[in-house]
Design a protein around this motif. Structure first.
Motif, short mmCIF file in Angstrom:
data_model
loop_
_atom_site.label_atom_id
_atom_site.label_comp_id
_atom_site.label_asym_id
_atom_site.label_seq_id
_atom_site.Cartn_x
_atom_site.Cartn_y
_atom_site.Cartn_z
N TYR A 181 0.83 -1.20 0.00
CA TYR A 181 0.00 0.00 0.00
C TYR A 181 0.87 1.26 0.00
CZ TYR A 181 -4.32 -2.60 1.17
OH TYR A 181 -5.41 -3.43 1.17
N ASP A 182 1.91 1.24 0.81
CA ASP A 182 2.82 2.38 0.87
C ASP A 182 3.50 2.59 -0.47
OD1 ASP A 182 4.11 4.54 2.05
OD2 ASP A 182 5.69 3.31 2.94
N LYS A 183 3.98 1.51 -1.07
CA LYS A 183 4.64 1.59 -2.38
C LYS A 183 3.71 2.14 -3.44
CE LYS A 183 6.48 -1.46 -5.88
NZ LYS A 183 6.01 -2.71 -6.42
N GLU A 184 2.42 1.80 -3.34
CA GLU A 184 1.42 2.24 -4.32
C GLU A 184 0.91 3.65 -4.04
OE1 GLU A 184 0.41 0.61 -7.20
OE2 GLU A 184 2.17 -0.58 -6.66
N GLY A 185 1.41 4.30 -2.99
CA GLY A 185 1.04 5.67 -2.70
C GLY A 185 -0.24 5.84 -1.91
N LEU A 186 -0.66 4.78 -1.23
CA LEU A 186 -1.90 4.85 -0.46
C LEU A 186 -1.70 5.36 0.96
CD1 LEU A 186 -3.57 1.47 -1.52
CD2 LEU A 186 -3.98 3.74 -2.44
N MET A 187 -0.45 5.57 1.36
CA MET A 187 -0.19 5.99 2.74
C MET A 187 0.75 7.19 2.82
SD MET A 187 0.02 2.25 4.69
CE MET A 187 1.79 2.23 4.65
N PRO A 188 0.47 8.25 2.07
CA PRO A 188 1.36 9.41 2.13
C PRO A 188 1.30 10.12 3.49
CG PRO A 188 -0.59 9.97 0.89
CD PRO A 188 -0.65 8.49 1.18
N PHE A 189 0.30 9.81 4.28
CA PHE A 189 0.08 10.43 5.58
C PHE A 189 0.96 9.82 6.67
CE2 PHE A 189 -3.31 7.51 4.30
CZ PHE A 189 -3.12 6.46 5.19
N VAL A 190 1.54 8.66 6.43
CA VAL A 190 2.34 7.98 7.46
C VAL A 190 3.72 8.63 7.54
CG1 VAL A 190 3.39 5.79 8.18
CG2 VAL A 190 1.09 5.81 7.20
N GLU A 191 4.06 9.04 8.75
CA GLU A 191 5.38 9.65 8.96
C GLU A 191 6.44 8.56 9.12
OE1 GLU A 191 5.14 12.35 12.26
OE2 GLU A 191 3.40 13.37 11.40
N ARG A 192 7.68 8.98 9.00
CA ARG A 192 8.80 8.04 9.15
C ARG A 192 9.79 8.60 10.16
NH1 ARG A 192 9.81 3.92 5.11
NH2 ARG A 192 8.11 3.90 3.60
N SER A 193 10.45 7.66 10.82
CA SER A 193 11.51 8.05 11.76
C SER A 193 12.73 8.45 10.95
CB SER A 193 11.85 6.86 12.67
OG SER A 193 12.52 5.86 11.92
N PRO A 194 13.73 9.07 11.59
CA PRO A 194 14.96 9.43 10.86
C PRO A 194 15.62 8.22 10.17
CG PRO A 194 14.90 10.54 12.97
CD PRO A 194 13.74 9.58 12.96
N SER A 195 15.39 7.02 10.73
CA SER A 195 15.98 5.82 10.12
C SER A 195 15.09 5.22 9.03
CB SER A 195 16.25 4.76 11.20
OG SER A 195 15.03 4.35 11.79
#
Length: 128
Positions: free
Chosen positions: A22-36
């Motif tokens: 889902y993330d790869k397909e652009g369905l989760m642009p709202f999810v933040e990521r840690s510095p790593s």
């Protein structure tokens, strides 16, 4: 509070692989990521993923779901499009429910047919 991808997968009864897809397909642009680079899910992200699951269950293609996510990101300017999309989804689900109701009627009939045949020990009971 944030959740790991594994915790979210377990909460939503999905696989980690599905969430990554889902993330790869652009369905989760709202999810933040840690510095790593680790995904950091919030409660609101889980709610958004529940909507994605709901839309997917209606048969909506991922491409259209992605469009919906983009509309959400745009804010109030896309409220009408989102509303109309849900009206369309509602109509599709209602049609699916009608089809399932007809299917259930056939299954109920066949259950009764075979129950009475089993009780009589023969299907001949239905040929009279």
């Amino acid at each position: 509070m944030t959740y790991s991808i594994g915790e979210v997968a377990e909460t939503l009864d999905l696989t980690v692989h599905t969430l990554r897809y889902y993330d790869k397909e652009g369905l989760m642009p709202f999810v933040e990521r840690s510095p790593s680079g680790q995904r950091l899910f919030k409660d609101s992200d889980i709610e958004a993923l529940k909507i994605i699951q709901c839309l997917k269950l209606t048969g909506m293609p991922l491409k259209e779901i992605k469009g919906f996510i983009q509309w959400c990101q745009e804010g109030d300017s896309s409220l009408t499009q989102r509303y109309e999309m849900f009206l369309e989804r509602k109509a599709k689900v209602e049609a699916q429910m009608e089809e399932l109701k007809k299917t259930m009627e056939i299954i109920d009939h066949k259950c009764h047919y075979y129950m009475t045949a089993v009780e009589a020990g023969t299907e001949e009971i239905h040929k009279n």
